[in-house]
Design a protein around this motif. Structure first.
Motif, short mmCIF file in Angstrom:
data_model
loop_
_atom_site.label_atom_id
_atom_site.label_comp_id
_atom_site.label_asym_id
_atom_site.label_seq_id
_atom_site.Cartn_x
_atom_site.Cartn_y
_atom_site.Cartn_z
N ARG A 279 0.81 -1.35 0.24
CA ARG A 279 -0.15 -0.15 0.14
C ARG A 279 0.97 0.75 0.28
NH1 ARG A 279 1.25 -2.83 3.02
NH2 ARG A 279 -0.97 -4.39 3.44
N LEU A 280 0.64 2.71 -0.90
CA LEU A 280 1.03 3.46 -0.39
C LEU A 280 -0.04 4.62 -0.72
CD1 LEU A 280 3.70 2.78 -3.69
CD2 LEU A 280 4.41 3.31 -0.68
N GLN A 281 0.45 5.87 -0.66
CA GLN A 281 -0.19 6.68 -0.63
C GLN A 281 -0.40 7.31 -2.16
OE1 GLN A 281 -2.02 8.80 1.60
NE2 GLN A 281 -1.63 7.67 3.18
N PRO A 282 -2.25 8.20 -2.43
CA PRO A 282 -1.82 7.70 -4.19
C PRO A 282 -1.36 9.05 -4.73
CG PRO A 282 -4.59 8.50 -2.47
CD PRO A 282 -2.84 7.95 -1.40
N ALA A 283 -0.57 9.27 -4.15
CA ALA A 283 -0.30 10.82 -5.07
C ALA A 283 0.99 10.46 -5.08
CB ALA A 283 0.21 12.03 -3.61
N LEU A 284 1.76 8.49 -4.50
CA LEU A 284 3.17 8.85 -4.83
C LEU A 284 3.29 7.98 -5.74
CD1 LEU A 284 4.03 7.18 -0.93
CD2 LEU A 284 4.91 9.74 -2.55
N ARG A 285 4.89 8.14 -6.42
CA ARG A 285 4.57 7.92 -7.99
C ARG A 285 5.97 6.88 -7.58
NH1 ARG A 285 3.09 10.71 -12.00
NH2 ARG A 285 2.82 12.34 -10.79
N ASN A 286 6.73 6.24 -8.69
CA ASN A 286 8.13 5.14 -7.96
C ASN A 286 8.20 4.32 -9.92
OD1 ASN A 286 8.70 3.22 -7.62
ND2 ASN A 286 7.85 3.38 -5.88
N GLN A 287 9.53 4.26 -10.89
CA GLN A 287 9.36 3.68 -11.63
C GLN A 287 9.19 2.46 -11.22
OE1 GLN A 287 14.21 3.17 -12.54
NE2 GLN A 287 13.91 2.87 -10.17
N PHE A 288 8.58 1.64 -10.51
CA PHE A 288 8.24 0.31 -10.51
C PHE A 288 6.68 0.72 -10.31
CE2 PHE A 288 12.16 0.29 -7.31
CZ PHE A 288 12.87 -0.05 -8.08
N LEU A 289 6.29 1.47 -10.42
CA LEU A 289 4.68 1.25 -10.32
C LEU A 289 3.98 1.79 -11.23
CD1 LEU A 289 4.05 3.96 -7.17
CD2 LEU A 289 4.37 1.22 -7.09
#
Length: 269
Positions: free
Chosen positions: A250-260
């Motif tokens: 789970r992550l906060q919906p505003a987070l991003r990275n190269q694995f998502l």
């Protein structure tokens, strides 16, 4: 024909039925020994319980960067930072789109659903063509839908069975160290013929991070509710314990990275 149709993934209809969701509590100690952590760290996957879902369709492959680029060009979503510009580099255009957050994934679905003259190829698990729904309402899958599509009805640990095989999925053990194109792991398909549901890229689901048992009517599928959203599947950088069908991240919906990344779903009833 809308040129987008050529980029759309095949959508596979998952029949409405009851499946086993989650992990039996008796297995948490074994999981801790095999994959690390404590037995308590696996309690979020328990108890294993039966969930009944209506039929739905899910993309046979993750969403590609090339298809996402159409929404970027239309101004519906911003380009992923990893692109370093408005277009994906040619080397990654056919790979899963990554570096997108939950809000952008939903915005893409909404934009795609509004495109005129769009057709989609719909099949069942055997590959037999099916008539498309009259209205195309694309969305993110719920985490229950995602897990049903990944493991079928019998509660298996990985899409192909209970034992991990490094040649069936793009996890850290594969040594690929990058996302893979469609069709790279045909032996790792789920019981419904869905590709890359173990490893490759993490996939956003619609669902809030809430404890089990899963209930679709308890607020966890409210798109306006605050809180972390569930991702499924693991990725190429993770060891294979994260690629288990029942694993919840789970992550906060505003987070991003190269694995998502993301995968499309479609209502069919």
């Amino acid at each position: 024909m809308n040129p987008l149709a050529e980029r759309l993934p095949v959508m596979v209809v998952i029949p409405g039925q009851t499946f086993r969701m989650g992990t039996p509590a008796r297995e948490t100690s074994e999981l801790a020994r095999r994959y690390g952590g404590t037995r308590e760290s696996y309690h979020e996957e328990t108890p294993q319980h039966e969930v009944t879902l209506p039929a739905f369709a899910i993309a046979q492959t993750p969403l590609s960067a090339a298809l996402y680029a159409y929404a970027v060009a239309a101004g519906a979503v911003p380009p992923p930072p990893i692109w370093r510009g408005p277009l994906p580099p040619p080397a990654i255009a056919s790979l899963p789109v990554t570096d997108i957050n939950w809000h952008e994934a939903r915005a893409f679905c909404a934009w795609l659903s509004c495109q005129p003259d769009l057709t989609v190829r719909l099949i069942d698990a055997s590959g037999r063509p099916l008539p498309p729904p009259q209205r195309l309402h694309f969305r993110l899958p719920t985490e229950a839908e995602w897990e049903h599509a990944a493991r079928g009805v019998d509660g298996r640990r990985f899409p192909w069975g209970d034992e991990f095989h490094p040649h069936l999925a793009n996890t850290r053990e594969s040594g690929r160290a990058a996302p893979n194109p469609p069709g790279a792991y045909p032996g790792g398909r789920s019981p419904y013929g869905i590709e890359d549901m173990a490893g490759n890229v993490w996939e956003w689901t619609a669902s809030l991070d809430q404890p089990y048992p899963y209930r679709p009517d308890d607020g966890r599928e409210d798109p306006n509710a605050p809180g972390r959203r569930i991702l499924r599947g693991g990725c190429y950088a993770n060891p294979h314990g994260y690629a288990r069908c029942a694993c919840r991240f789970r992550l906060q919906p505003a987070l991003r990275n190269q694995f998502l990344g993301m995968r499309l779903a479609l209502s069919v009833e």
